[in-house]
Design an enzyme around this catalytic site. Structure first.
Site, PDB file in Angstrom:
ATOM      1  N   ASP A 108       0.810  -1.226   0.000  1.00  0.00           N
ATOM      2  CA  ASP A 108       0.000   0.000   0.000  1.00  0.00           C
ATOM      3  C   ASP A 108       0.839   1.270   0.000  1.00  0.00           C
ATOM      4  O   ASP A 108       0.443   2.283   0.548  1.00  0.00           O
ATOM      5  CB  ASP A 108      -0.967  -0.007   1.190  1.00  0.00           C
ATOM      6  CG  ASP A 108      -0.248  -0.019   2.519  1.00  0.00           C
ATOM      7  OD1 ASP A 108       0.972  -0.296   2.558  1.00  0.00           O
ATOM      8  OD2 ASP A 108      -0.909   0.268   3.539  1.00  0.00           O
ATOM      9  N   LYS A 159       4.710   2.696  15.732  1.00  0.00           N
ATOM     10  CA  LYS A 159       3.647   3.626  16.113  1.00  0.00           C
ATOM     11  C   LYS A 159       3.791   4.197  17.525  1.00  0.00           C
ATOM     12  O   LYS A 159       2.937   3.998  18.382  1.00  0.00           O
ATOM     13  CB  LYS A 159       2.284   2.949  15.936  1.00  0.00           C
ATOM     14  CG  LYS A 159       2.156   2.296  14.569  1.00  0.00           C
ATOM     15  CD  LYS A 159       0.782   2.357  13.979  1.00  0.00           C
ATOM     16  CE  LYS A 159       0.815   1.965  12.522  1.00  0.00           C
ATOM     17  NZ  LYS A 159       0.906   0.532  12.237  1.00  0.00           N
ATOM     18  N   ASP A 218       2.182   6.674   1.445  1.00  0.00           N
ATOM     19  CA  ASP A 218       1.611   5.561   2.172  1.00  0.00           C
ATOM     20  C   ASP A 218       0.105   5.755   2.116  1.00  0.00           C
ATOM     21  O   ASP A 218      -0.392   6.829   2.440  1.00  0.00           O
ATOM     22  CB  ASP A 218       2.123   5.608   3.613  1.00  0.00           C
ATOM     23  CG  ASP A 218       1.156   4.956   4.557  1.00  0.00           C
ATOM     24  OD1 ASP A 218       1.230   3.736   4.715  1.00  0.00           O
ATOM     25  OD2 ASP A 218       0.309   5.671   5.127  1.00  0.00           O
TER      26      ASP A 218
HETATM   27  N1  GDD Z   1      -0.987 -10.942   3.613  1.00  0.00           N
HETATM   28  C1  GDD Z   1      -1.245 -10.085   4.583  1.00  0.00           C
HETATM   29  N2  GDD Z   1      -1.802 -10.543   5.744  1.00  0.00           N
HETATM   30  N3  GDD Z   1      -0.950  -8.786   4.403  1.00  0.00           N
HETATM   31  C2  GDD Z   1      -1.230  -7.928   5.419  1.00  0.00           C
HETATM   32  C3  GDD Z   1      -1.820  -8.334   6.627  1.00  0.00           C
HETATM   33  C4  GDD Z   1      -2.116  -9.731   6.790  1.00  0.00           C
HETATM   34  O1  GDD Z   1      -2.632 -10.196   7.818  1.00  0.00           O
HETATM   35  N4  GDD Z   1      -1.988  -7.239   7.415  1.00  0.00           N
HETATM   36  C5  GDD Z   1      -1.489  -6.201   6.721  1.00  0.00           C
HETATM   37  N5  GDD Z   1      -1.041  -6.602   5.509  1.00  0.00           N
HETATM   38  C6  GDD Z   1      -0.392  -5.786   4.478  1.00  0.00           C
HETATM   39  C7  GDD Z   1      -1.186  -4.555   4.088  1.00  0.00           C
HETATM   40  O2  GDD Z   1      -1.938  -4.788   2.903  1.00  0.00           O
HETATM   41  C8  GDD Z   1      -0.090  -3.538   3.808  1.00  0.00           C
HETATM   42  O3  GDD Z   1       0.317  -3.613   2.459  1.00  0.00           O
HETATM   43  C9  GDD Z   1       1.070  -3.978   4.697  1.00  0.00           C
HETATM   44  O4  GDD Z   1       0.807  -5.324   5.036  1.00  0.00           O
HETATM   45  C10 GDD Z   1       1.228  -3.137   5.961  1.00  0.00           C
HETATM   46  O5  GDD Z   1       0.060  -3.226   6.733  1.00  0.00           O
HETATM   47  P1  GDD Z   1      -0.757  -1.955   7.193  1.00  0.00           P
HETATM   48  O6  GDD Z   1      -1.922  -2.440   7.977  1.00  0.00           O
HETATM   49  O7  GDD Z   1      -1.030  -1.067   6.033  1.00  0.00           O
HETATM   50  O8  GDD Z   1       0.267  -1.288   8.200  1.00  0.00           O
HETATM   51  P2  GDD Z   1       0.508   0.259   8.496  1.00  0.00           P
HETATM   52  O9  GDD Z   1       0.394   1.054   7.266  1.00  0.00           O
HETATM   53  O10 GDD Z   1      -0.328   0.634   9.655  1.00  0.00           O
HETATM   54  O11 GDD Z   1       2.049   0.243   8.978  1.00  0.00           O
HETATM   55  C11 GDD Z   1       3.058  -0.372   8.201  1.00  0.00           C
HETATM   56  O12 GDD Z   1       3.443   0.434   7.099  1.00  0.00           O
HETATM   57  C12 GDD Z   1       4.084   1.701   7.423  1.00  0.00           C
HETATM   58  C13 GDD Z   1       4.543   2.350   6.131  1.00  0.00           C
HETATM   59  O13 GDD Z   1       3.504   2.459   5.231  1.00  0.00           O
HETATM   60  C14 GDD Z   1       4.261  -0.662   9.098  1.00  0.00           C
HETATM   61  O14 GDD Z   1       5.158  -1.434   8.363  1.00  0.00           O
HETATM   62  C15 GDD Z   1       4.920   0.641   9.549  1.00  0.00           C
HETATM   63  O15 GDD Z   1       6.077   0.361  10.331  1.00  0.00           O
HETATM   64  C16 GDD Z   1       5.307   1.465   8.345  1.00  0.00           C
HETATM   65  O16 GDD Z   1       5.864   2.722   8.767  1.00  0.00           O
HETATM   66 MG    MG Z   2      -0.373   0.801   5.419  1.00  0.00          MG
END
Ligand code: GDD
Ligand code: MG
Length: 360
Positions: A108, A159, A218
């Site tokens: 994403d 976070k 993001d």
């Molecule tokens: N296959 C799979 N299964 N993918 C998952 C799952 C799961 O259970 N949960 C989340 N994802 C995928 C999401 O589609 C996304 O592409 C990615 O893993 C990160 O998950 P998010 O839920 O979007 O996390 P975030 O945006 O709150 O935080 C993450 O991204 C940030 C940067 O964009 C973390 O990695 C942070 O540390 C980082 O700064």
């Molecule tokens: Mg994300």
């Protein structure tokens, strides 16, 4: 050649109600579904095999993306239950069988990071994982790091509150990983890379950072989604306004294939219109994102809205800023949709909608 795993699951709760039926990675961003921004970057960086780690709405993703894209072989690693960010990498690695450094990234994000430079840095260090880092104003929504001058991540905090954040350098969600790291991820359960694995690696001195400047979006919520679209649109659209077949285009504008606009319609500024849409006579679409197969009826005004696929908007409708319209909605003639209203899938709107209403 390199291999990559793209985290493509999760429920995208912050993109509801549109994400109920459409996986986040298929949301259109400045003319193409989000996943293609990632696949294009990987392809241009020399990646030839990608595993998409999927769960929720996996079938629609597979149906659109298929098994091959610009010479990249694409496989799908399907979880029965969401495994977080670490679990899916462990599972997908069974398919990828990496013998050397591989890429893993969040699906994403949209970025123009120089992956080959990152790879060169990684090889020079003794890193087990190198994490791409980007500077942001408010780090509290991200993983935040403390970096030493040698490029080692001394601390990784997922976070944190603004006060606890060790810096404004955040995890950009792009990793280079040595296969040995896979042994650190327990099988068969939800594992968070950011909360369970990275802090340990940091303590061992084997987590390195790769700060980069340039583009990085993001896409977590609808505000981010809107922002990424308009920023990328500004970067790619022609600068000049133009008049074509009686339609006034105020740049920046993007129009998808097979989309028709009629006489005296105005499109833009800041309009992203998907494929097979119709903008009828005298209608005006501004500051808005329209997915595919959207029809805007005569003299209707759409301002500051996100309208998902297969939506039919009648004549003389007025859609005010902040409105979110889900797929397969139908709006009758003469309706007014107030500011920040949210309309769920398959609704037929036959009466005015008040500001901030949530029509389910
Ligand atoms: N296959 C799979 N299964 N993918 C998952 C799952 C799961 O259970 N949960 C989340 N994802 C995928 C999401 O589609 C996304 O592409 C990615 O893993 C990160 O998950 P998010 O839920 O979007 O996390 P975030 O945006 O709150 O935080 C993450 O991204 C940030 C940067 O964009 C973390 O990695 C942070 O540390 C980082 O700064
Ligand atoms: Mg994300």
């Amino acid at each position: 050649m390199m291999k990559a795993i793209v985290l493509s699951g999760g429920f995208a709760t912050r993109l509801r109600p549109i994400s109920y039926a459409l996986p986040k990675l298929l949301f259109p961003v400045a003319g193409k579904p989000m996943i293609y921004w990632t696949l294009d970057l990987l392809q241009e960086s020399g990646v030839d095999q990608v595993v998409l780690a999927v769960n929720y709405l996996a079938d629609s993703l597979r149906a659109v993306v298929g098994q091959k894209y610009k010479g990249i072989r694409i496989n799908y690693s399907l979880e029965d239950e969401p495994l977080g960010t670490g679990g899916p990498i462990k599972l997908a690695a069974r398919m990828l069988k990496p013998k050397e450094t591989f890429i893993a990234m969040n699906g994403d994000i949209i970025t123009d990071i120089d992956l080959n430079k990152m790879i060169r840095n990684h090889k020079r260090s003794k890193a087990v994982v190198t994490d791409a880092l980007h500077e942001v104003r408010d780090p509290s929504r991200f993983g935040v790091v403390k970096l030493d001058p040698a490029g080692r991540i001394q601390r990784f905090v997922e976070k944190p509150t603004l006060r606890e954040a060790p810096s404004r350098l955040v995890n950009a969600g792009i990793y280079l990983i040595e296969p040995t790291m896979l042994n650190m991820i327990p099988s068969g359960r939800k594992v968070s890379l950011e909360r369970e694995i990275f802090p340990i690696l940091a303590k061992r001195g084997r987590l390195f950072g790769f700060p980069f400047k340039g583009q990085w979006f993001d896409i977590g919520n609808l505000a981010d989604y809107r922002k990424a679209n308009f920023a990328l649109l500004r970067g790619h659209a022609p600068k000049r306004d133009l008049q074509r077949r009686g339609t006034r285009f105020k740049q920046p504008v993007f129009l998808g294939e097979q989309t028709k606009t009629e006489t005296a319609a105005t499109v833009g500024p800041n309009a992203l219109v998907g494929r097979n849409c119709v903008i009828r006579r005298g209608a005006h679409v501004v500051d808005s994102i329209l997915f595919d197969r959207v029809t805007i009826g005569e003299r209707s005004i759409v301002s500051g809205a996100i309208i998902a696929s297969s939506v039919l908007v009648g004549k003389n409708v007025r859609i005010e800023p902040g409105t979110i319209i889900s797929p397969n909605v139908k709006i009758s003639d003469g309706i007014r949709i107030g500011k920040d209203a949210i309309i769920h899938p398959y609704k037929e709107i036959t009466a005015n909608v008040r500001p901030r209403a949530n029509v389910m």
